[in-house]
Scaffold this motif. Structure first.
Motif, short mmCIF file in Angstrom:
data_model
loop_
_atom_site.label_atom_id
_atom_site.label_comp_id
_atom_site.label_asym_id
_atom_site.label_seq_id
_atom_site.Cartn_x
_atom_site.Cartn_y
_atom_site.Cartn_z
N TRP A 114 0.82 -1.21 0.00
CA TRP A 114 0.00 0.00 0.00
C TRP A 114 0.86 1.27 0.00
O TRP A 114 0.41 2.33 -0.43
CB TRP A 114 -0.94 0.03 1.21
CG TRP A 114 -0.25 -0.09 2.55
CD1 TRP A 114 -0.10 -1.21 3.29
CD2 TRP A 114 0.37 0.97 3.29
NE1 TRP A 114 0.58 -0.94 4.46
CE2 TRP A 114 0.88 0.39 4.48
CE3 TRP A 114 0.55 2.33 3.08
CZ2 TRP A 114 1.56 1.15 5.45
CZ3 TRP A 114 1.21 3.08 4.03
CH2 TRP A 114 1.71 2.49 5.20
N PHE A 115 2.10 1.16 0.49
CA PHE A 115 2.99 2.31 0.55
C PHE A 115 3.23 2.91 -0.83
O PHE A 115 3.39 4.12 -0.98
CB PHE A 115 4.32 1.87 1.18
CG PHE A 115 5.35 2.96 1.30
CD1 PHE A 115 5.34 3.83 2.38
CD2 PHE A 115 6.35 3.11 0.34
CE1 PHE A 115 6.29 4.83 2.49
CE2 PHE A 115 7.31 4.11 0.45
CZ PHE A 115 7.27 4.97 1.53
N TRP A 116 3.24 2.06 -1.86
CA TRP A 116 3.50 2.50 -3.23
C TRP A 116 2.23 2.88 -3.97
O TRP A 116 2.30 3.40 -5.10
CB TRP A 116 4.22 1.41 -4.01
CG TRP A 116 5.49 0.93 -3.38
CD1 TRP A 116 5.69 -0.24 -2.71
CD2 TRP A 116 6.76 1.60 -3.38
NE1 TRP A 116 6.99 -0.34 -2.28
CE2 TRP A 116 7.67 0.77 -2.68
CE3 TRP A 116 7.22 2.81 -3.91
CZ2 TRP A 116 9.02 1.13 -2.49
CZ3 TRP A 116 8.55 3.16 -3.73
CH2 TRP A 116 9.44 2.32 -3.03
N ARG A 117 1.05 2.60 -3.38
CA ARG A 117 -0.22 2.84 -4.08
C ARG A 117 -1.27 3.33 -3.08
O ARG A 117 -2.36 2.79 -2.99
CB ARG A 117 -0.74 1.58 -4.76
CG ARG A 117 0.22 0.92 -5.74
CD ARG A 117 -0.55 0.13 -6.77
NE ARG A 117 -1.28 1.01 -7.64
CZ ARG A 117 -2.41 0.69 -8.27
NH1 ARG A 117 -2.95 -0.50 -8.10
NH2 ARG A 117 -3.01 1.55 -9.04
N MET A 118 -0.98 4.35 -2.32
CA MET A 118 -1.80 4.78 -1.19
C MET A 118 -3.28 4.83 -1.56
O MET A 118 -3.71 5.66 -2.37
CB MET A 118 -1.34 6.16 -0.71
CG MET A 118 -1.94 6.54 0.62
SD MET A 118 -1.38 5.40 1.91
CE MET A 118 -1.97 6.23 3.36
N PRO A 119 -4.10 3.93 -1.01
CA PRO A 119 -5.52 3.85 -1.39
C PRO A 119 -6.26 5.16 -1.15
O PRO A 119 -6.09 5.81 -0.11
CB PRO A 119 -6.06 2.74 -0.47
CG PRO A 119 -4.86 1.90 -0.15
CD PRO A 119 -3.73 2.88 -0.05
N GLY A 120 -7.06 5.54 -2.13
CA GLY A 120 -7.89 6.73 -1.99
C GLY A 120 -7.16 8.04 -2.24
O GLY A 120 -7.77 9.11 -2.15
N ARG A 121 -5.86 7.97 -2.56
CA ARG A 121 -5.08 9.21 -2.77
C ARG A 121 -4.28 9.06 -4.08
O ARG A 121 -3.10 8.73 -4.06
CB ARG A 121 -4.18 9.50 -1.59
CG ARG A 121 -4.98 9.71 -0.31
CD ARG A 121 -4.15 10.14 0.86
NE ARG A 121 -5.00 10.33 2.03
CZ ARG A 121 -5.66 11.43 2.33
NH1 ARG A 121 -5.53 12.48 1.54
NH2 ARG A 121 -6.42 11.51 3.39
N LEU A 124 -0.68 10.16 -4.76
CA LEU A 124 0.39 9.47 -4.06
C LEU A 124 0.61 8.05 -4.58
O LEU A 124 1.32 7.27 -3.95
CB LEU A 124 0.08 9.43 -2.55
CG LEU A 124 -0.11 10.78 -1.87
CD1 LEU A 124 -0.41 10.59 -0.38
CD2 LEU A 124 1.10 11.68 -2.06
N ASP A 125 -0.01 7.73 -5.70
CA ASP A 125 0.14 6.39 -6.30
C ASP A 125 1.40 6.38 -7.15
O ASP A 125 1.38 6.73 -8.33
CB ASP A 125 -1.09 6.06 -7.13
CG ASP A 125 -1.16 4.59 -7.52
OD1 ASP A 125 -0.08 3.98 -7.69
OD2 ASP A 125 -2.27 4.06 -7.64
N TYR A 126 2.50 5.97 -6.56
CA TYR A 126 3.81 5.97 -7.21
C TYR A 126 3.81 5.03 -8.42
O TYR A 126 4.33 5.37 -9.49
CB TYR A 126 4.84 5.52 -6.18
CG TYR A 126 6.27 5.42 -6.62
CD1 TYR A 126 7.13 6.52 -6.54
CD2 TYR A 126 6.81 4.22 -7.06
CE1 TYR A 126 8.47 6.42 -6.91
CE2 TYR A 126 8.14 4.10 -7.42
CZ TYR A 126 8.96 5.20 -7.35
OH TYR A 126 10.29 5.10 -7.71
N ALA A 127 3.22 3.84 -8.26
CA ALA A 127 3.21 2.87 -9.37
C ALA A 127 2.42 3.40 -10.55
O ALA A 127 2.83 3.24 -11.71
CB ALA A 127 2.62 1.54 -8.89
N GLN A 173 6.31 16.27 -0.94
CA GLN A 173 7.16 16.40 -2.13
C GLN A 173 7.07 15.17 -3.04
O GLN A 173 7.97 14.92 -3.85
CB GLN A 173 8.63 16.59 -1.70
CG GLN A 173 8.88 17.82 -0.85
CD GLN A 173 8.57 17.63 0.63
OE1 GLN A 173 8.10 16.56 1.05
NE2 GLN A 173 8.82 18.64 1.42
N SER A 174 6.00 14.40 -2.95
CA SER A 174 5.88 13.15 -3.71
C SER A 174 6.00 13.38 -5.22
O SER A 174 6.61 12.57 -5.93
CB SER A 174 4.56 12.45 -3.39
OG SER A 174 3.45 13.29 -3.74
#
Length: 370
Positions: A113-120, A123-126, A355-356
């Motif tokens: 979930w850290f790489w694809r923060m649900p609902g945000r 912040l979805d890095y992947a 800063q994402s």
């Protein structure tokens, strides 16, 4: 084009009004569930069905073995390790034959979930990588979320690195299965593999690259073989003590949710920090017990890594001293290109901090040069 060995602070770069609007629109359209797809790539250009971003769950059948120089024990049993493939549809479904895959390896106490923060979506890095044509495999390491391990003492960091090696090899040969979605599709074959790690996940990625020499690049976030702060060392001691008293072989990362947030964050909004703390995972005690040994092995083998490396650190990281990034870069003496980027104002959890977007841009620029 090789990147220089340099450290450069990353400040905020204002977006033109139109670009900002398009970025927001792309974020709203970003998929948050398996099988959904975005219709744009964040640039305002429509994409064909073959290029749409998709996310599909997959399973790797792995052996919990330690084949590294880290002196630690694992049970040697077979386990299902689960992940998600996120990327352009034609690449994820193997329609292009082969592609580059970015393997995302999470820290202790977090999860995929850290790489694809649900609902945000922002912040979805992947997904940010996918919108620029990159395919990622987002892992739940053994002992975390979708990859359960009944006894947390049954694995260790040497085994985690060995299982990562198995994942890399299975990606290259297409030896994994889709567990939902595209029934009967042909698994992709990774032509190149770049491993991205955060925290302990970066230590695992670095160890795998040094001992098995089968990756094409490393993106290491918030990690150094040396330079741990007193706060980080105190937390390691606390976890070790908690594991001695643990009946199930697991312990929390951070004595409380507040401690967890304080260790990882500096600039993220309070709501993001709370959402992360609600998802925090217990840490397998075998990983905790083998941390010192893994550090020793890492120090002894970093100079073997002969692939390009990107090191990302936050200037406000509470787990590592400010000068640890430059010292870490010097240890990659066999790498043809080592780049260091310091993200001003950010803590450890770089993909989730304020800063994402800067972190995503830095990684995408580095990947483009590869």
């Amino acid at each position: 084009m090789s990147l220089p060995r340099t450290s450069r602070p990353m400040g905020r770069r204002p977006l033109p009004a139109l670009a900002l609007v398009l970025t927001v629109v792309a974020a709203v359209l970003l998929p948050v569930a398996a099988g959904t797809a975005a219709v744009g790539d964040g640039s305002g250009v429509a994409r064909t069905g073959a290029d749409r971003v998709v996310s599909h769950p997959v399973r790797f059948d792995l052996r919990n073995l330690n084949e590294t120089s880290v002196p630690c024990l694992a049970d040697g049993e077979a386990y299902a390790v689960r992940a998600r493939l996120v990327g352009p549809r034609r690449d994820v479904l193997g329609q292009t034959g082969s592609t580059r895959v970015n393997v995302l390896v999470h820290d202790a106490g977090t999860g995929s979930w850290f790489w694809r923060m649900p609902g945000r979506p922002a912040l979805d890095y992947a997904a940010a990588l996918a919108r620029r044509g990159e395919t990622s495999l987002v892992l739940d390491r053994l002992g975390y979320d979708a990859s359960p391990l009944p006894d947390g003492d049954a694995t260790c960091l040497g085994a985690q690195a060995t299982m990562l090696h198995q994942v890399v090899q299975h990606l290259r040969s297409g030896r994994f299965v889709f567990t939902a979605g595209p029934v009967g599709s042909t698994p992709l074959h990774a032509a190149k593999v770049v491993v991205h790690g955060h925290g302990t996940g970066a230590a695992i990625a670095q160890l795998e690259a040094a001992e098995f020499t089968d990756v094409d690049g490393l993106v290491l976030m918030s990690w150094s073989d040396t330079g741990a702060t007193r706060r980080a060392l105190d937390e390691a001691v606390r976890q070790s003590s908690a594991c001695l008293a643990s009946a199930g072989g697991y312990t929390a990362y951070g004595a409380s949710a507040r401690d967890f947030r304080d260790l990882l964050f500096s600039s993220a909004p309070a709501a993001v920090q709370r959402a992360a703390a609600e998802r925090r995972n217990a840490v397998p005690c075998g990983d905790v017990a083998s941390l010192a040994s893994a550090l020793g092995a890492s120090l002894a083998t970093t100079d073997r890594i002969a692939e390009p490396v990107l090191l990302l650190h936050g200037s406000e990281d509470r787990r590592f001293d400010a000068d640890s990034a430059a010292a870490q870069a010097d240890r990659f003496s066999s790498s043809p290109a080592v780049a260091v980027r310091t993200v001003r104002g950010a803590g450890s959890a770089l993909p989730l901090e304020a800063q994402s977007a800067q972190v995503q841009r830095a990684v995408l620029r580095w990947l483009a040069r590869r």
